[in-house]
Design a protein around this motif. Structure first.
Motif, PDB file in Angstrom:
ATOM      1  N   ILE A  28      13.924  35.964-136.336  1.00  0.00           N
ATOM      2  CA  ILE A  28      15.231  37.542-137.278  1.00  0.00           C
ATOM      3  C   ILE A  28      15.957  38.735-137.291  1.00  0.00           C
ATOM      4  O   ILE A  28      16.584  39.006-136.562  1.00  0.00           O
ATOM      5  CB  ILE A  28      15.607  36.661-138.479  1.00  0.00           C
ATOM      6  CG1 ILE A  28      15.873  35.011-138.771  1.00  0.00           C
ATOM      7  CG2 ILE A  28      16.321  37.104-139.139  1.00  0.00           C
ATOM      8  CD1 ILE A  28      15.188  34.788-139.551  1.00  0.00           C
ATOM      9  N   GLN A  32      18.499  40.266-134.169  1.00  0.00           N
ATOM     10  CA  GLN A  32      19.263  41.330-135.269  1.00  0.00           C
ATOM     11  C   GLN A  32      19.288  42.424-134.470  1.00  0.00           C
ATOM     12  O   GLN A  32      20.253  42.972-134.342  1.00  0.00           O
ATOM     13  CB  GLN A  32      19.271  41.261-136.356  1.00  0.00           C
ATOM     14  CG  GLN A  32      19.426  39.612-137.526  1.00  0.00           C
ATOM     15  CD  GLN A  32      21.183  39.888-137.362  1.00  0.00           C
ATOM     16  OE1 GLN A  32      21.972  40.573-137.611  1.00  0.00           O
ATOM     17  NE2 GLN A  32      21.049  38.423-137.035  1.00  0.00           N
ATOM     18  N   TYR A  41      23.482  34.913-130.958  1.00  0.00           N
ATOM     19  CA  TYR A  41      22.678  35.314-131.416  1.00  0.00           C
ATOM     20  C   TYR A  41      21.243  33.990-131.834  1.00  0.00           C
ATOM     21  O   TYR A  41      21.193  33.358-132.605  1.00  0.00           O
ATOM     22  CB  TYR A  41      23.459  35.057-133.238  1.00  0.00           C
ATOM     23  CG  TYR A  41      24.141  36.426-133.338  1.00  0.00           C
ATOM     24  CD1 TYR A  41      23.707  37.876-133.560  1.00  0.00           C
ATOM     25  CD2 TYR A  41      25.459  36.601-133.310  1.00  0.00           C
ATOM     26  CE1 TYR A  41      23.881  39.382-133.762  1.00  0.00           C
ATOM     27  CE2 TYR A  41      26.244  37.477-133.541  1.00  0.00           C
ATOM     28  CZ  TYR A  41      25.162  38.588-134.356  1.00  0.00           C
ATOM     29  OH  TYR A  41      26.086  40.112-134.121  1.00  0.00           O
ATOM     30  N   PHE A  42      21.276  33.676-131.026  1.00  0.00           N
ATOM     31  CA  PHE A  42      20.030  32.711-130.437  1.00  0.00           C
ATOM     32  C   PHE A  42      18.869  32.761-130.743  1.00  0.00           C
ATOM     33  O   PHE A  42      18.508  31.732-131.748  1.00  0.00           O
ATOM     34  CB  PHE A  42      20.046  32.517-128.761  1.00  0.00           C
ATOM     35  CG  PHE A  42      19.244  31.236-128.406  1.00  0.00           C
ATOM     36  CD1 PHE A  42      19.393  29.690-128.663  1.00  0.00           C
ATOM     37  CD2 PHE A  42      17.974  31.201-127.899  1.00  0.00           C
ATOM     38  CE1 PHE A  42      18.582  28.257-128.957  1.00  0.00           C
ATOM     39  CE2 PHE A  42      17.093  30.636-127.890  1.00  0.00           C
ATOM     40  CZ  PHE A  42      17.678  29.204-128.726  1.00  0.00           C
ATOM     41  N   THR A  44      18.324  34.511-133.727  1.00  0.00           N
ATOM     42  CA  THR A  44      18.540  34.784-135.466  1.00  0.00           C
ATOM     43  C   THR A  44      18.584  33.548-135.836  1.00  0.00           C
ATOM     44  O   THR A  44      18.045  32.946-136.953  1.00  0.00           O
ATOM     45  CB  THR A  44      19.904  35.413-135.225  1.00  0.00           C
ATOM     46  OG1 THR A  44      19.722  37.216-134.886  1.00  0.00           O
ATOM     47  CG2 THR A  44      19.991  35.332-137.141  1.00  0.00           C
ATOM     48  N   ALA A  45      19.140  32.606-134.728  1.00  0.00           N
ATOM     49  CA  ALA A  45      19.756  30.553-135.136  1.00  0.00           C
ATOM     50  C   ALA A  45      18.071  30.678-136.148  1.00  0.00           C
ATOM     51  O   ALA A  45      17.846  29.291-136.062  1.00  0.00           O
ATOM     52  CB  ALA A  45      20.400  30.562-134.561  1.00  0.00           C
ATOM     53  N   LEU A  46      17.761  30.129-134.003  1.00  0.00           N
ATOM     54  CA  LEU A  46      16.280  29.565-134.282  1.00  0.00           C
ATOM     55  C   LEU A  46      15.491  30.494-135.093  1.00  0.00           C
ATOM     56  O   LEU A  46      14.843  29.439-135.721  1.00  0.00           O
ATOM     57  CB  LEU A  46      15.713  30.698-132.771  1.00  0.00           C
ATOM     58  CG  LEU A  46      14.682  29.531-132.043  1.00  0.00           C
ATOM     59  CD1 LEU A  46      15.036  28.043-132.387  1.00  0.00           C
ATOM     60  CD2 LEU A  46      14.018  30.250-131.277  1.00  0.00           C
ATOM     61  N   PHE A  48      15.562  31.159-138.378  1.00  0.00           N
ATOM     62  CA  PHE A  48      15.870  30.589-139.421  1.00  0.00           C
ATOM     63  C   PHE A  48      15.892  28.910-139.830  1.00  0.00           C
ATOM     64  O   PHE A  48      15.400  28.821-140.290  1.00  0.00           O
ATOM     65  CB  PHE A  48      17.497  30.875-139.364  1.00  0.00           C
ATOM     66  CG  PHE A  48      18.130  31.634-140.155  1.00  0.00           C
ATOM     67  CD1 PHE A  48      17.967  32.970-141.824  1.00  0.00           C
ATOM     68  CD2 PHE A  48      18.983  33.088-140.104  1.00  0.00           C
ATOM     69  CE1 PHE A  48      18.015  33.319-141.953  1.00  0.00           C
ATOM     70  CE2 PHE A  48      19.429  33.879-140.612  1.00  0.00           C
ATOM     71  CZ  PHE A  48      18.705  34.553-141.884  1.00  0.00           C
ATOM     72  N   GLY A  49      15.737  28.802-138.340  1.00  0.00           N
ATOM     73  CA  GLY A  49      15.398  26.879-138.636  1.00  0.00           C
ATOM     74  C   GLY A  49      14.020  27.221-138.680  1.00  0.00           C
ATOM     75  O   GLY A  49      13.625  25.887-138.815  1.00  0.00           O
TER      76      GLY A  49
END
Length: 91
Positions: A28, A32, A41-42, A44-46, A48-49
């Motif tokens: 994350i 960022q 934002y790949f 960041t999404a990864l 959070f997952g």
């Protein structure tokens, strides 16, 4: 108090949750604040997952250990009434 085998399984899930949480937070922050890498934002999404998956993994391990402890203590506890093959009509 929990038995040693239940604590071992909780610690295993706890270690994987700590590793996943750390990896998720790093991804994350990298997504960022990394300069020059902004593809929707790949990272960041990864991150959070992975973070959400590690929390779910830890909760699953906790509930699994609690269920094992409950069923293990039932063997020495009061017996549950067995079902009979007789059918009764209740009006």
């Amino acid at each position: 108090m929990m038995q040693e085998k239940h604590l071992k399984s909780i610690f295993t899930f706890k270690k994987t949750a700590i590793f996943g949480s750390g990896l998720g937070i790093i991804l994350i922050l990298l997504g960022q604040f990394a300069s020059g890498y902004n593809t929707a934002y790949f990272l960041t999404a990864l991150g959070f997952g992975i973070l959400a998956g590690s929390v779910v993994n830890y909760l699953f391990g906790t509930f699994l250990s609690l269920m094992e402890e409950l069923t293990g203590s039932r063997k020495n506890g009061p017996k549950v009434a067995a079902t009979s093959k007789n059918l009764y009509l209740v009006k």
